[in-house]
Write a protein that holds these residues in place. Structure first.
Motif, PDB file in Angstrom:
ATOM      1  N   LYS A 286       0.822  -1.220   0.000  1.00 32.94           N
ATOM      2  CA  LYS A 286       0.000   0.000   0.000  1.00 32.94           C
ATOM      3  C   LYS A 286       0.856   1.270   0.000  1.00 32.94           C
ATOM      4  N   ASN A 287       2.143   1.146   0.374  1.00 33.74           N
ATOM      5  CA  ASN A 287       3.038   2.304   0.409  1.00 33.74           C
ATOM      6  C   ASN A 287       3.942   2.402  -0.815  1.00 33.74           C
ATOM      7  N   HIS A 288       3.755   1.491  -1.773  1.00 38.16           N
ATOM      8  CA  HIS A 288       4.655   1.479  -2.919  1.00 38.16           C
ATOM      9  C   HIS A 288       4.575   2.767  -3.736  1.00 38.16           C
ATOM     10  N   GLN A 289       3.373   3.331  -3.835  1.00 43.04           N
ATOM     11  CA  GLN A 289       3.234   4.563  -4.600  1.00 43.04           C
ATOM     12  C   GLN A 289       4.009   5.702  -3.947  1.00 43.04           C
ATOM     13  N   LYS A 290       3.967   5.747  -2.608  1.00 36.50           N
ATOM     14  CA  LYS A 290       4.715   6.782  -1.892  1.00 36.50           C
ATOM     15  C   LYS A 290       6.218   6.546  -2.024  1.00 36.50           C
ATOM     16  N   VAL A 291       6.649   5.290  -1.982  1.00 36.52           N
ATOM     17  CA  VAL A 291       8.064   4.970  -2.161  1.00 36.52           C
ATOM     18  C   VAL A 291       8.541   5.452  -3.533  1.00 36.52           C
ATOM     19  N   LYS A 292       7.731   5.182  -4.552  1.00 40.72           N
ATOM     20  CA  LYS A 292       8.078   5.624  -5.906  1.00 40.72           C
ATOM     21  C   LYS A 292       8.188   7.142  -5.978  1.00 40.72           C
ATOM     22  N   PHE A 293       7.255   7.829  -5.331  1.00 43.18           N
ATOM     23  CA  PHE A 293       7.276   9.297  -5.335  1.00 43.18           C
ATOM     24  C   PHE A 293       8.519   9.829  -4.625  1.00 43.18           C
ATOM     25  N   VAL A 294       8.838   9.268  -3.456  1.00 39.17           N
ATOM     26  CA  VAL A 294       9.997   9.730  -2.683  1.00 39.17           C
ATOM     27  C   VAL A 294      11.290   9.507  -3.465  1.00 39.17           C
ATOM     28  N   LEU A 295      11.431   8.350  -4.095  1.00 38.76           N
ATOM     29  CA  LEU A 295      12.630   8.071  -4.880  1.00 38.76           C
ATOM     30  C   LEU A 295      12.774   9.065  -6.033  1.00 38.76           C
ATOM     31  N   GLY A 296      11.657   9.352  -6.682  1.00 35.74           N
ATOM     32  CA  GLY A 296      11.687  10.329  -7.772  1.00 35.74           C
ATOM     33  C   GLY A 296      12.088  11.706  -7.290  1.00 35.74           C
ATOM     34  N   GLU A 297      11.551  12.105  -6.107  1.00 38.22           N
ATOM     35  CA  GLU A 297      11.892  13.412  -5.546  1.00 38.22           C
ATOM     36  C   GLU A 297      13.358  13.478  -5.146  1.00 38.22           C
ATOM     37  N   ILE A 298      13.898  12.380  -4.607  1.00 36.01           N
ATOM     38  CA  ILE A 298      15.313  12.352  -4.213  1.00 36.01           C
ATOM     39  C   ILE A 298      16.210  12.533  -5.432  1.00 36.01           C
ATOM     40  N   VAL A 299      15.918  11.793  -6.491  1.00 33.25           N
ATOM     41  CA  VAL A 299      16.713  11.922  -7.720  1.00 33.25           C
ATOM     42  C   VAL A 299      16.629  13.346  -8.258  1.00 33.25           C
ATOM     43  N   LYS A 300      15.420  13.908  -8.227  1.00 36.39           N
ATOM     44  CA  LYS A 300      15.231  15.253  -8.769  1.00 36.39           C
ATOM     45  C   LYS A 300      15.960  16.304  -7.942  1.00 36.39           C
ATOM     46  N   VAL A 301      15.880  16.211  -6.621  1.00 42.71           N
ATOM     47  CA  VAL A 301      16.492  17.238  -5.777  1.00 42.71           C
ATOM     48  C   VAL A 301      18.015  17.163  -5.837  1.00 42.71           C
ATOM     49  N   VAL A 302      18.574  15.946  -5.885  1.00 46.62           N
ATOM     50  CA  VAL A 302      20.033  15.808  -5.982  1.00 46.62           C
ATOM     51  C   VAL A 302      20.517  16.303  -7.340  1.00 46.62           C
ATOM     52  N   ARG A 303      19.821  15.916  -8.407  1.00 44.15           N
ATOM     53  CA  ARG A 303      20.213  16.355  -9.744  1.00 44.15           C
ATOM     54  C   ARG A 303      20.132  17.874  -9.856  1.00 44.15           C
ATOM     55  N   HIS A 304      19.054  18.434  -9.335  1.00 47.30           N
ATOM     56  CA  HIS A 304      18.874  19.887  -9.399  1.00 47.30           C
ATOM     57  C   HIS A 304      19.953  20.591  -8.597  1.00 47.30           C
ATOM     58  N   TYR A 305      20.292  20.059  -7.433  1.00 48.75           N
ATOM     59  CA  TYR A 305      21.301  20.698  -6.591  1.00 48.75           C
ATOM     60  C   TYR A 305      22.674  20.676  -7.266  1.00 48.75           C
ATOM     61  N   ILE A 306      23.091  19.503  -7.769  1.00 48.35           N
ATOM     62  CA  ILE A 306      24.435  19.388  -8.321  1.00 48.35           C
ATOM     63  C   ILE A 306      24.558  20.178  -9.627  1.00 48.35           C
ATOM     64  N   LEU A 307      23.558  20.052 -10.520  1.00 46.74           N
ATOM     65  CA  LEU A 307      23.611  20.814 -11.773  1.00 46.74           C
ATOM     66  C   LEU A 307      23.520  22.313 -11.494  1.00 46.74           C
ATOM     67  N   GLY A 308      22.675  22.693 -10.533  1.00 45.86           N
ATOM     68  CA  GLY A 308      22.586  24.102 -10.156  1.00 45.86           C
ATOM     69  C   GLY A 308      23.894  24.599  -9.576  1.00 45.86           C
ATOM     70  N   LEU A 309      24.531  23.760  -8.757  1.00 45.97           N
ATOM     71  CA  LEU A 309      25.814  24.131  -8.163  1.00 45.97           C
ATOM     72  C   LEU A 309      26.880  24.326  -9.229  1.00 45.97           C
ATOM     73  N   LEU A 310      26.893  23.448 -10.232  1.00 39.67           N
ATOM     74  CA  LEU A 310      27.860  23.593 -11.331  1.00 39.67           C
ATOM     75  C   LEU A 310      27.629  24.908 -12.088  1.00 39.67           C
ATOM     76  N   PHE A 311      26.358  25.266 -12.280  1.00 39.76           N
ATOM     77  CA  PHE A 311      26.028  26.527 -12.947  1.00 39.76           C
ATOM     78  C   PHE A 311      26.481  27.711 -12.098  1.00 39.76           C
ATOM     79  N   VAL A 312      26.256  27.616 -10.782  1.00 36.30           N
ATOM     80  CA  VAL A 312      26.687  28.673  -9.862  1.00 36.30           C
ATOM     81  C   VAL A 312      28.207  28.823  -9.904  1.00 36.30           C
ATOM     82  N   ILE A 313      28.919  27.692  -9.902  1.00 40.67           N
ATOM     83  CA  ILE A 313      30.384  27.729  -9.954  1.00 40.67           C
ATOM     84  C   ILE A 313      30.850  28.450 -11.220  1.00 40.67           C
ATOM     85  N   GLY A 314      30.183  28.170 -12.346  1.00 38.92           N
ATOM     86  CA  GLY A 314      30.545  28.842 -13.593  1.00 38.92           C
ATOM     87  C   GLY A 314      30.361  30.346 -13.504  1.00 38.92           C
ATOM     88  N   ILE A 315      29.226  30.789 -12.949  1.00 40.86           N
ATOM     89  CA  ILE A 315      28.958  32.229 -12.813  1.00 40.86           C
ATOM     90  C   ILE A 315      29.977  32.875 -11.890  1.00 40.86           C
TER      91      ILE A 315
END
Length: 323
Positions: free
Chosen positions: A154-183
């Motif tokens: 019954k919690n599988h949908q929430k697990v899927k959502f959390v995993l997706g959010e983790i991937v998104k937040v880490v990707r956004h942070y690292i790519l954003g950080l690389l952009f910040v470093i360039g600026i």
């Protein structure tokens, strides 16, 4: 610590590289090859940076004679200042230097041993890091299946959502950080060129890269160009100008650049970030400080989706994340 440090670093980087592996596999590339190509891309970027810094250091080395002459002048001026204002005559200063030199020599053996040990430890950790990174990416579907088996269906949908959010937040942070470093690299370099500091590109990029350590990285990166300006220029206004440049860039980075590029997805308040930096530094050294923010972001995503610990997620995010 020797096991967890490379494991944690590999996990964060695997979250960043996962979309690239998935994209490559859409073209029929086997998973093992797609993982290898993704890791190879990281090596190419690191190698390019290494070659850049090597070339810049070679240029600085060519100016070593002038730097040595200027450094001798700075030392002479410092000796005169100490004698004039503190009554430290030349004999007293020489005795002070000799005393500290003896202490340094006594400790040099231990320092050399520590250096050799640290180098061996680094290469050992690096090999483990590569192994962890490969298997995190190669077995990512298997590991996700394991998580589904841990939780009720019954919690599988929430697990899927959390995993997706983790991937998104880490990707956004690292790519954003690389952009910040360039600026920041561009701003640092322009500022140093304007005030007339040699090797402005090297110092500007180096200080920008150190912003991967939040809040304090850019100040650490400013120490070297300030010292370089002190020993290569005739006026104290040059090191003061370097300090002003980096202070202005730090203000822009902290108040405008990072909040607008990274802050939309990574809601970690400054108090939690500083506490995370201190804990990360105490437990895992420099790597712990670098990984503190993405780990806090992952922790917040998990806590925000578990009722019993939502308060911790709120505490990490702070008042700005309250709806």
């Amino acid at each position: 610590q020797a096991i967890i440090k490379p494991l944690l670093g590999a996990l964060v980087l695997a979250l960043l590289l996962k979309p690239l592996c998935t994209w490559l596999e859409k073209f029929g590339i086997p998973r093992a090859i797609s993982v290898f190509l993704s890791i190879l891309l990281v090596f190419v970027l690191i190698s390019s940076l290494t070659m850049f810094f090597s070339a810049q250091i070679s240029k600085i080395t060519s100016d070593l004679t002038n730097i040595e002459e200027r450094l001798g002048s700075v030392i002479d001026n410092s000796k005169a200042y100490l004698e004039a204002h503190f009554g430290w005559n030349t004999e007293t200063q020489i005795e002070f230097v000799k005393s500290n030199a003896k202490t340094l020599l006594r400790n040099s053996g231990g320092f050399l041993g520590s250096t050799i040990s640290a180098t061996a430890s680094f290469f050992s950790s690096f090999v483990m890091f590569l192994m962890y990174l490969f298997f995190f990416l190669y077995y990512r579907t298997f590991l996700v299946s394991f998580l589904y088996k841990v939780f009720n269906k019954k919690n599988h949908q929430k697990v899927k959502f959390v995993l997706g959010e983790i991937v998104k937040v880490v990707r956004h942070y690292i790519l954003g950080l690389l952009f910040v470093i360039g600026i920041i690299a561009v701003l640092n370099t322009i500022g140093l060129i304007i005030i007339g500091i040699e090797h402005a590109v090297f110092f500007g990029v180096l200080a920008a890269l150190l912003t991967i350590i939040p809040y304090i990285g850019i100040f650490i990166g400013s120490i070297l160009p300030i010292f370089f300006a002190l020993v290569t220029q005739d006026s104290l206004w040059y090191p003061v100008g370097v300090l002003i440049v980096f202070s202005v860039v730090q203000m822009l980075e902290g108040n405008f650049i990072t909040p607008n590029i990274v802050g939309d997805q990574v809601h970690v308040n400054p108090f939690a970030a500083i506490l995370g930096l201190l804990i990360g530094g105490a437990v895992y050294g420099a790597l712990g400080m670098i990984l503190a923010i993405p780990v806090l972001a992952i922790l917040k995503v998990v806590c925000d989706n578990i009722d019993s610990v939502k308060s911790i997620g709120y505490l990490i995010g702070g008042p700005s994340s309250e709806k």
